[in-house]
Scaffold this motif. Sequence first.
Motif, short mmCIF file in Angstrom:
data_model
loop_
_atom_site.label_atom_id
_atom_site.label_comp_id
_atom_site.label_asym_id
_atom_site.label_seq_id
_atom_site.Cartn_x
_atom_site.Cartn_y
_atom_site.Cartn_z
N PRO A 125 0.82 -1.21 0.00
CA PRO A 125 0.00 0.00 0.00
C PRO A 125 0.86 1.27 0.00
CG PRO A 125 -0.74 -1.56 1.67
CD PRO A 125 0.58 -2.05 1.19
N PHE A 126 0.30 2.33 -0.51
CA PHE A 126 0.93 3.64 -0.50
C PHE A 126 0.93 4.14 0.94
CE2 PHE A 126 1.28 8.16 -1.53
CZ PHE A 126 2.09 8.15 -2.65
N HIS A 127 2.11 4.49 1.48
CA HIS A 127 2.16 4.84 2.91
C HIS A 127 2.70 6.26 3.13
CE1 HIS A 127 6.50 4.19 3.03
NE2 HIS A 127 6.32 3.02 2.47
N ILE A 128 2.87 6.63 4.39
CA ILE A 128 3.23 8.01 4.74
C ILE A 128 4.58 8.43 4.19
CG2 ILE A 128 1.76 8.14 6.78
CD1 ILE A 128 4.12 7.36 8.48
N GLY A 129 5.51 7.50 4.02
CA GLY A 129 6.80 7.82 3.43
C GLY A 129 6.66 8.19 1.97
N HIS A 130 5.81 7.45 1.25
CA HIS A 130 5.56 7.78 -0.15
C HIS A 130 4.91 9.15 -0.29
CE1 HIS A 130 5.52 3.19 -0.75
NE2 HIS A 130 6.59 3.65 -1.36
N LEU A 131 4.09 9.53 0.68
CA LEU A 131 3.43 10.83 0.61
C LEU A 131 4.45 11.95 0.75
CD1 LEU A 131 0.86 12.45 0.31
CD2 LEU A 131 0.53 12.30 2.78
N PHE A 132 5.47 11.76 1.58
CA PHE A 132 6.53 12.76 1.73
C PHE A 132 7.24 12.97 0.40
CE2 PHE A 132 9.67 14.21 5.28
CZ PHE A 132 9.64 15.49 4.77
N SER A 133 7.63 11.86 -0.23
CA SER A 133 8.29 11.93 -1.54
C SER A 133 7.37 12.57 -2.57
CB SER A 133 8.69 10.52 -2.00
OG SER A 133 9.16 10.52 -3.33
N THR A 134 6.10 12.20 -2.54
CA THR A 134 5.13 12.72 -3.51
C THR A 134 4.92 14.22 -3.33
OG1 THR A 134 4.01 10.58 -3.57
CG2 THR A 134 2.79 12.46 -4.40
N ALA A 135 4.81 14.66 -2.08
CA ALA A 135 4.59 16.08 -1.81
C ALA A 135 5.76 16.92 -2.31
CB ALA A 135 4.39 16.30 -0.31
N ILE A 136 6.98 16.48 -2.02
CA ILE A 136 8.17 17.22 -2.45
C ILE A 136 8.32 17.17 -3.96
CG2 ILE A 136 10.70 17.30 -2.35
CD1 ILE A 136 10.46 16.16 0.52
N GLY A 137 8.22 15.97 -4.52
CA GLY A 137 8.40 15.80 -5.96
C GLY A 137 7.38 16.56 -6.77
N ASN A 138 6.12 16.49 -6.35
CA ASN A 138 5.05 17.19 -7.08
C ASN A 138 5.26 18.69 -7.02
OD1 ASN A 138 2.41 17.22 -8.47
ND2 ASN A 138 1.71 18.18 -6.59
N SER A 139 5.69 19.20 -5.85
CA SER A 139 5.94 20.63 -5.72
C SER A 139 7.11 21.07 -6.60
CB SER A 139 6.22 20.99 -4.26
OG SER A 139 6.45 22.37 -4.12
N LEU A 140 8.19 20.31 -6.61
CA LEU A 140 9.33 20.65 -7.47
C LEU A 140 8.92 20.62 -8.94
CD1 LEU A 140 12.28 18.76 -5.74
CD2 LEU A 140 11.84 21.22 -5.75
N TYR A 141 8.10 19.64 -9.30
CA TYR A 141 7.59 19.56 -10.68
C TYR A 141 6.85 20.84 -11.05
CZ TYR A 141 4.61 18.23 -14.60
OH TYR A 141 3.96 18.21 -15.80
N LYS A 142 5.97 21.30 -10.16
CA LYS A 142 5.18 22.49 -10.43
C LYS A 142 6.06 23.75 -10.46
CE LYS A 142 0.72 20.83 -8.71
NZ LYS A 142 -0.02 21.09 -9.95
#
Length: 481
Positions: A125-142
């Motif tokens: 399952p997608f967990h809290i660690g993946h959310l940290f990576s996703t939040a940072i990566g998505n922000s850098l992408y934007k």
Amino acid sequence: MNYHKIIAERIKFQIDMEIKNLESLIEVPPKSEMGDFALPCFQFSKVMRKAPNIIAEELAKQMEIDGFEKIQNNGPYINFFVDKSIYIKNTVESILKEKDKYGSSKIGEGKTITIEYSSPNIDKPFHIGHLFSTAIGNSLYKIFSFEGYNCVKINHIGDFETQFGKIISANGESFYNEKVESIVNEMKEKGLLVESNGAKVVMLDEYNMPPCIIQKSDGARICRSMDIAAAEYRKKTYNFDKNIYVIGLEQSLYYKQVFKTLELAGYEWAKNCLHVGFGLVRFADRKLLIRKEEDNFLKYLLKKAILKANEIINEKSPNLENVEEAAKRLGIGSILFTYLKSEREKDIAFNWNEVLSFDGETGIYVQYTYATAKSILRKAGKISPEVNYKKLKAALEFELAKKLHGFNDAIISAMDKLEPFVITRYVIDVAKAFNKFYNSCNIINTDDEELKNARLVIVEATSIVIKNALYLLGIETVEKM
């Protein structure tokens, strides 16, 4: 108006130096009484053969004052005090003209960046660690996209090794399996591979790192060889200017080995491969959970955030339409804001009392500030396009305009540092400056219609900047609260 460039161009007539180099010398003084901008003259001393304070005094007298209230020297510094009404006018009009494009200088046009983030394993399952990576990566992408870069999002799904092969063959690590053989052969030809206990490795001891294992003793390829193949594939496919990996700090050595191996293999672009590490998430009010509960905790986290946001909306705005959508934006946005409000390498201390608090540096605080600005604009109705900016004489009006003017600087800094935190810090400061202005300056009820209109355009400009900044963090705004 780019004051750094204006000052540099005016100094250029007296100093034989490139405009960009002059711009880089210009500073923002720590105290407003020292001016809005300052230019130290130490570097001019050797060429002009004068003491820095003499140079500063002479240059200050010769400077064209148009656009500034005064220009004076303070020892070896030239201090520039901008014309406040012109400064506010130029800033606000730029924001109102550019709207959702405000803050972008398009410096990345023609360049490509690949960003790998999230990258979960397909059988977990997608967990809290993946959310940290996703939040940072998505922000850098934007952020990079906002500045004109062609950004390629990469979700390098973990689907390799026996347990994953039993599930599926997909668009993840296994995609590069066939490409690894050519990488291994290339390293052999370049004399990089040596045998160690039957395994094929690249020795990195002179760089204070353990060997980079490319092939196990049984001939099996491992993750490092996969990532080397993936990096080469991305360069050939996208011709990236930067290749970014948003992965936890515990993988720092791993990526140092991969990047150094790429460099030793002769790939000049290896220096453009960057590891963006981040810390851990800690929950002060949560007992230790077993693995199954850990995996399900992210669902609980998001669900709870949305429910709490719903409670807040029902308390503050019981008649609000589309409550579910607003609660979703507030709840998820507050979680993302919490992940991004500190420097990424710091651990996050997650506390519900802070996450959804109206007091302090929280997502809810910024969202409420935005909603307040929109409420003022709705009550005011139509704003006249004829604005008398000379009516804006209050110090808090100017301080707010200075914060709004600094949006692009914050974006450039976030890109240079690969830190979404810079944007979070910036939008908090904008919200604070707006609330000081709002609480001290009469906007709607002032009898002076010209002053009212001028203040309303500042309110509108602030709402645009807050929305743009939150967008770069991956957060959608709420118009009413």
